[in-house]
Write a protein that holds these residues in place. Sequence first.
Motif, PDB file in Angstrom:
ATOM      1  N   LEU A 229     104.946  29.960 -34.434  1.00  0.00           N
ATOM      2  CA  LEU A 229     105.987  30.588 -33.615  1.00  0.00           C
ATOM      3  C   LEU A 229     106.473  29.640 -32.525  1.00  0.00           C
ATOM      4  CD1 LEU A 229     104.584  34.214 -33.250  1.00  0.00           C
ATOM      5  CD2 LEU A 229     106.306  33.377 -34.855  1.00  0.00           C
ATOM      6  N   GLY A 230     105.574  28.823 -32.009  1.00  0.00           N
ATOM      7  CA  GLY A 230     105.932  27.869 -30.960  1.00  0.00           C
ATOM      8  C   GLY A 230     106.816  26.733 -31.433  1.00  0.00           C
ATOM      9  N   ASP A 231     107.034  26.647 -32.735  1.00  0.00           N
ATOM     10  CA  ASP A 231     107.934  25.611 -33.252  1.00  0.00           C
ATOM     11  C   ASP A 231     109.398  26.028 -33.108  1.00  0.00           C
ATOM     12  OD1 ASP A 231     105.695  24.917 -36.052  1.00  0.00           O
ATOM     13  OD2 ASP A 231     105.720  24.094 -34.004  1.00  0.00           O
ATOM     14  N   THR A 232     109.638  27.272 -32.762  1.00  0.00           N
ATOM     15  CA  THR A 232     111.007  27.740 -32.562  1.00  0.00           C
ATOM     16  C   THR A 232     111.672  26.953 -31.443  1.00  0.00           C
ATOM     17  OG1 THR A 232     110.564  29.980 -33.363  1.00  0.00           O
ATOM     18  CG2 THR A 232     112.414  29.711 -31.839  1.00  0.00           C
ATOM     19  N   ALA A 233     112.769  26.286 -31.767  1.00  0.00           N
ATOM     20  CA  ALA A 233     113.454  25.405 -30.809  1.00  0.00           C
ATOM     21  C   ALA A 233     114.650  24.770 -31.501  1.00  0.00           C
ATOM     22  CB  ALA A 233     112.520  24.296 -30.316  1.00  0.00           C
ATOM     23  N   MET A 234     115.404  23.980 -30.739  1.00  0.00           N
ATOM     24  CA  MET A 234     116.395  23.082 -31.345  1.00  0.00           C
ATOM     25  C   MET A 234     115.712  21.763 -31.642  1.00  0.00           C
ATOM     26  SD  MET A 234     120.191  23.422 -29.821  1.00  0.00           S
ATOM     27  CE  MET A 234     120.830  22.580 -31.253  1.00  0.00           C
ATOM     28  N   TYR A 235     116.082  21.170 -32.759  1.00  0.00           N
ATOM     29  CA  TYR A 235     115.519  19.873 -33.144  1.00  0.00           C
ATOM     30  C   TYR A 235     116.657  18.866 -33.290  1.00  0.00           C
ATOM     31  CZ  TYR A 235     111.000  22.003 -33.851  1.00  0.00           C
ATOM     32  OH  TYR A 235     109.798  22.660 -33.646  1.00  0.00           O
ATOM     33  N   PHE A 236     116.460  17.725 -32.662  1.00  0.00           N
ATOM     34  CA  PHE A 236     117.465  16.672 -32.692  1.00  0.00           C
ATOM     35  C   PHE A 236     116.905  15.426 -33.368  1.00  0.00           C
ATOM     36  CE2 PHE A 236     120.819  18.452 -30.137  1.00  0.00           C
ATOM     37  CZ  PHE A 236     120.178  19.354 -29.309  1.00  0.00           C
ATOM     38  N   CYS A 237     117.701  14.893 -34.245  1.00  0.00           N
ATOM     39  CA  CYS A 237     117.425  13.599 -34.845  1.00  0.00           C
ATOM     40  C   CYS A 237     118.138  12.549 -33.986  1.00  0.00           C
ATOM     41  CB  CYS A 237     117.977  13.596 -36.265  1.00  0.00           C
ATOM     42  SG  CYS A 237     117.784  12.072 -37.188  1.00  0.00           S
ATOM     43  N   ALA A 238     117.497  11.416 -33.760  1.00  0.00           N
ATOM     44  CA  ALA A 238     118.099  10.396 -32.893  1.00  0.00           C
ATOM     45  C   ALA A 238     117.815   9.007 -33.432  1.00  0.00           C
ATOM     46  CB  ALA A 238     117.569  10.531 -31.465  1.00  0.00           C
ATOM     47  N   LEU A 239     118.770   8.121 -33.210  1.00  0.00           N
ATOM     48  CA  LEU A 239     118.710   6.734 -33.682  1.00  0.00           C
ATOM     49  C   LEU A 239     118.776   5.800 -32.487  1.00  0.00           C
ATOM     50  CD1 LEU A 239     119.157   4.435 -35.874  1.00  0.00           C
ATOM     51  CD2 LEU A 239     121.588   4.998 -35.711  1.00  0.00           C
ATOM     52  N   TYR A 240     117.891   4.818 -32.463  1.00  0.00           N
ATOM     53  CA  TYR A 240     117.890   3.820 -31.395  1.00  0.00           C
ATOM     54  C   TYR A 240     118.030   2.437 -32.007  1.00  0.00           C
ATOM     55  CZ  TYR A 240     116.290   0.984 -27.491  1.00  0.00           C
ATOM     56  OH  TYR A 240     116.214   0.043 -26.482  1.00  0.00           O
ATOM     57  N   THR A 241     118.982   1.659 -31.485  1.00  0.00           N
ATOM     58  CA  THR A 241     119.073   0.267 -31.890  1.00  0.00           C
ATOM     59  C   THR A 241     118.997  -0.613 -30.661  1.00  0.00           C
ATOM     60  OG1 THR A 241     121.481   0.048 -31.733  1.00  0.00           O
ATOM     61  CG2 THR A 241     120.595   0.910 -33.800  1.00  0.00           C
ATOM     62  N   GLY A 242     118.416  -1.780 -30.812  1.00  0.00           N
ATOM     63  CA  GLY A 242     118.298  -2.690 -29.681  1.00  0.00           C
ATOM     64  C   GLY A 242     119.623  -3.294 -29.287  1.00  0.00           C
ATOM     65  N   ALA A 243     120.579  -3.263 -30.227  1.00  0.00           N
ATOM     66  CA  ALA A 243     121.878  -3.884 -29.968  1.00  0.00           C
ATOM     67  C   ALA A 243     122.570  -3.280 -28.760  1.00  0.00           C
ATOM     68  CB  ALA A 243     122.765  -3.764 -31.200  1.00  0.00           C
ATOM     69  N   ASN A 244     122.479  -1.985 -28.608  1.00  0.00           N
ATOM     70  CA  ASN A 244     123.141  -1.355 -27.468  1.00  0.00           C
ATOM     71  C   ASN A 244     122.181  -0.542 -26.616  1.00  0.00           C
ATOM     72  OD1 ASN A 244     122.741   0.871 -29.066  1.00  0.00           O
ATOM     73  ND2 ASN A 244     124.860   1.041 -29.698  1.00  0.00           N
ATOM     74  N   SER A 245     120.910  -0.596 -26.977  1.00  0.00           N
ATOM     75  CA  SER A 245     119.871   0.021 -26.143  1.00  0.00           C
ATOM     76  C   SER A 245     120.169   1.457 -25.765  1.00  0.00           C
ATOM     77  CB  SER A 245     119.642  -0.804 -24.872  1.00  0.00           C
ATOM     78  OG  SER A 245     119.161  -2.083 -25.204  1.00  0.00           O
ATOM     79  N   LYS A 246     120.635   2.245 -26.716  1.00  0.00           N
ATOM     80  CA  LYS A 246     120.850   3.647 -26.405  1.00  0.00           C
ATOM     81  C   LYS A 246     120.437   4.501 -27.604  1.00  0.00           C
ATOM     82  CE  LYS A 246     125.444   3.040 -26.126  1.00  0.00           C
ATOM     83  NZ  LYS A 246     126.894   3.292 -25.988  1.00  0.00           N
ATOM     84  N   LEU A 247     120.052   5.722 -27.287  1.00  0.00           N
ATOM     85  CA  LEU A 247     119.764   6.709 -28.316  1.00  0.00           C
ATOM     86  C   LEU A 247     121.047   7.428 -28.676  1.00  0.00           C
ATOM     87  CD1 LEU A 247     116.515   8.676 -27.359  1.00  0.00           C
ATOM     88  CD2 LEU A 247     116.923   7.424 -29.463  1.00  0.00           C
ATOM     89  N   THR A 248     121.310   7.548 -29.952  1.00  0.00           N
ATOM     90  CA  THR A 248     122.425   8.357 -30.422  1.00  0.00           C
ATOM     91  C   THR A 248     121.838   9.582 -31.101  1.00  0.00           C
ATOM     92  OG1 THR A 248     123.815   6.423 -30.752  1.00  0.00           O
ATOM     93  CG2 THR A 248     124.451   8.426 -31.912  1.00  0.00           C
ATOM     94  N   PHE A 249     122.282  10.754 -30.656  1.00  0.00           N
ATOM     95  CA  PHE A 249     121.742  12.017 -31.152  1.00  0.00           C
ATOM     96  C   PHE A 249     122.662  12.663 -32.168  1.00  0.00           C
ATOM     97  CE2 PHE A 249     118.082  12.998 -28.486  1.00  0.00           C
ATOM     98  CZ  PHE A 249     118.241  12.128 -27.430  1.00  0.00           C
ATOM     99  N   GLY A 250     122.061  13.440 -33.063  1.00  0.00           N
ATOM    100  CA  GLY A 250     122.834  14.348 -33.890  1.00  0.00           C
ATOM    101  C   GLY A 250     123.152  15.605 -33.101  1.00  0.00           C
ATOM    102  N   LYS A 251     123.842  16.536 -33.748  1.00  0.00           N
ATOM    103  CA  LYS A 251     124.244  17.767 -33.059  1.00  0.00           C
ATOM    104  C   LYS A 251     123.115  18.775 -32.928  1.00  0.00           C
ATOM    105  CE  LYS A 251     129.190  17.660 -34.077  1.00  0.00           C
ATOM    106  NZ  LYS A 251     129.529  17.386 -32.677  1.00  0.00           N
ATOM    107  N   GLY A 252     122.035  18.527 -33.667  1.00  0.00           N
ATOM    108  CA  GLY A 252     120.878  19.400 -33.549  1.00  0.00           C
ATOM    109  C   GLY A 252     120.882  20.529 -34.558  1.00  0.00           C
TER     110      GLY A 252
END
Lengths: 114, 115
Positions: free
Chosen positions: A84-107
């Motif tokens: 039951l505690g797994d209920t939440a929004m889940y986001f997939c995210a990509l990190y590249t060193g080229a721009n040092s930022k996380l890019t998220f999906g919409k969840g």
Amino acid sequence: AQTVTQSQPEMSVQEAETVTLSCTYDTSENNYYLFWYKQPPSRQMILVIRQEAYKQQNATENRFSVNFQKAAKSFSLKISDSQLGDTAMYFCALYTGANSKLTFGKGITLSVRP
Amino acid sequence: GAGVSQSPRYKVAKRGQDVALRCDPISGHVSLFWYQQALGQGPEFLTYFQNEAQLDKSGLPSDRFFAERPEGSVSTLKIQRTQQEDSAVYLCASSLAGGRGNTIYFGEGSWLTVV
């Protein structure tokens, strides 16, 4: 530019069953990292699991595991023995060193039914 | 500290008011990020610091948004003349160092509502 796509807006699973959340991504980088984050209603972004692109072995953290298909640029999350505690929004995210930022999906909103 | 700390947790601002959001990263973390998350959406990148240097501010939506990290630890995100579209959760995150895939840890966010 890098993109992350989560095409399923929501899913529901019965407690104790297994569910898989899908994610695809696109990047021109060879060295990158992929993450799944969990976000409960409190909005705290909690790291679930991480995968280095150069590692062929799929990451596993207790009930959470990934299916990383590098050629297909696919990174799905499998949750076993859902709680039951797994209920939440889940986001997939990509990190590249080229721009040092996380890019998220919409969840995706995951609901675990008792 | 034990985690990334943000304040205030909740802020209601009248349209046109200036606001300042504070982020205290994990001790020793070199990299600091700000993200904006609208309701029902994923977080969107705003800006990135490595120590006190702001290396990327490409995500700041307008010149009303300004971020600083003068001593390489605490950071402040300032929004001038707030507009209703600025209503969102502002997430701060930190990591040991950017460019090496170190895990990025998030704070609980500052919920901004502009009325």
